[in-house]
Design a protein around this motif. Sequence first.
Motif, PDB file in Angstrom:
ATOM      1  N   ASP A 191     -27.924   7.314  56.996  1.00 22.74           N
ATOM      2  CA  ASP A 191     -27.044   6.650  56.030  1.00 22.74           C
ATOM      3  C   ASP A 191     -27.581   6.801  54.610  1.00 22.74           C
ATOM      4  N   LYS A 192     -28.885   6.627  54.440  1.00 24.02           N
ATOM      5  CA  LYS A 192     -29.479   6.780  53.115  1.00 24.02           C
ATOM      6  C   LYS A 192     -29.388   8.221  52.631  1.00 24.02           C
ATOM      7  N   ASP A 193     -29.563   9.175  53.542  1.00 27.12           N
ATOM      8  CA  ASP A 193     -29.445  10.582  53.165  1.00 27.12           C
ATOM      9  C   ASP A 193     -28.040  10.890  52.653  1.00 27.12           C
ATOM     10  N   VAL A 194     -27.045  10.406  53.371  1.00 27.52           N
ATOM     11  CA  VAL A 194     -25.658  10.654  52.966  1.00 27.52           C
ATOM     12  C   VAL A 194     -25.364   9.982  51.628  1.00 27.52           C
ATOM     13  N   GLN A 195     -25.793   8.735  51.481  1.00 28.63           N
ATOM     14  CA  GLN A 195     -25.535   8.012  50.232  1.00 28.63           C
ATOM     15  C   GLN A 195     -26.218   8.689  49.044  1.00 28.63           C
ATOM     16  N   ARG A 196     -27.426   9.208  49.260  1.00 25.89           N
ATOM     17  CA  ARG A 196     -28.142   9.878  48.172  1.00 25.89           C
ATOM     18  C   ARG A 196     -27.390  11.115  47.705  1.00 25.89           C
ATOM     19  N   LEU A 197     -26.904  11.896  48.646  1.00 22.57           N
ATOM     20  CA  LEU A 197     -26.163  13.099  48.286  1.00 22.57           C
ATOM     21  C   LEU A 197     -24.838  12.746  47.614  1.00 22.57           C
TER      22      LEU A 197
END
Length: 396
Positions: A84-90
């Motif tokens: 989830d954090k990876d997606v939000q960062r991108l």
Amino acid sequence: MSLQDVPFGRLSEAEVQRLVDYGVGESVHLDYKRQNYGTSEKDRKEFLKDISSMANSLGGDLIIGVTESGGLPQSIVPLTGDCDKDVQRLEQLAVHGLEPRIRNLQIKSIPLTKGGYLIAIRVPRSYLAPHRVILENSARFYARAGTTTYEPNVDQLRHMFNSTPVIAAKIKSFHADRLIKITAGETPIAMNAAGKLVIHVVPLPAFSDGSMVDLIAKLSFGTHVPVPPNELGMPTSQAVNLDGYLNYLSGGSHDVGHKAYAQFFRNGIIEGAADLRTDNGLSSRFVGAPFVQLVVSTVQQYLATIDHYDMGLPAYVFLSLCNASNSVYRYEPPGGGFQETEPSGRDIIALPEIYIDSVDVDVAKAMRPAFNVLWNAFGRYHCDVYDTHGNSLRSE
């Protein structure tokens, strides 16, 4: 074989595994990455370069978590960490690192059966191109040809800047031609001579490549079909014709029966038309809240249909009246009862187009400017169906 025909919401491990099994190589529409983009300036700019080059070209899919050799996929290598954090960062990087931002960019994680995840990014072909990378004072444009990302020259940039106005002009020409034909009685079903409500939802991709889809085959595997603007809830019939798929109701055998249809064109355009309320088949009327609610619900359904088959966004929504010279607006004056305006005196009332770039848009709020102009055409200062804040419908 590619992922372009797979709706993004249905994209799963199985589709990615098939790409690997069949050795589907990288292309203008497809790119593989072994590792996720890091947080360094170089890595962040690389991500922005990759997605902007696709948006500035033909769009495509970026799959993170697949190894490749010579452009051919080798294996799925699970990503680890907080998906989830990876997606939000991108997502945040895409919003703040490009100018203008890419509308309808979709990013999601795909869980893997053996643990870990992939990240899939669907980059739409942009109709606000060209997008430039602006991270850390950068100001660079990129495009994609085959598997190569390059910086376009001045002539190529000029073409990018001019392509959107050309598409918009084609859409408006199509719309004007359809209104003339409908007014002349050239409709897929016979309709009354009185006023007609006409709704067009036109995805911009319909005019970007001149491509046609096998619409009937798509419909046979889907669960959505466009419905006529059907305020009476009458049963409909279906047919195929030269233009694509037709869903219609005849409204009975006599001249003043209510008739309506939805034409699904092969390039993804949806046209809905319906007789306005009439007593004699010659003059007609529309009534505030039922009319607005019918239009809003129809546009919502057409947008959902386009989304279901991945016909693409953004889209123009057009609201028009045809054969409207003897049409009136019926309203409730203070004290009860009803009154009617003078007839419009115009055969065609074409209202300003509404630009829709998300299926999650508040259609009622987005359509309000068009309703206001329609009410103006009948001598009213604004559409009186909305509350004082302009963002909710008044119930009847």
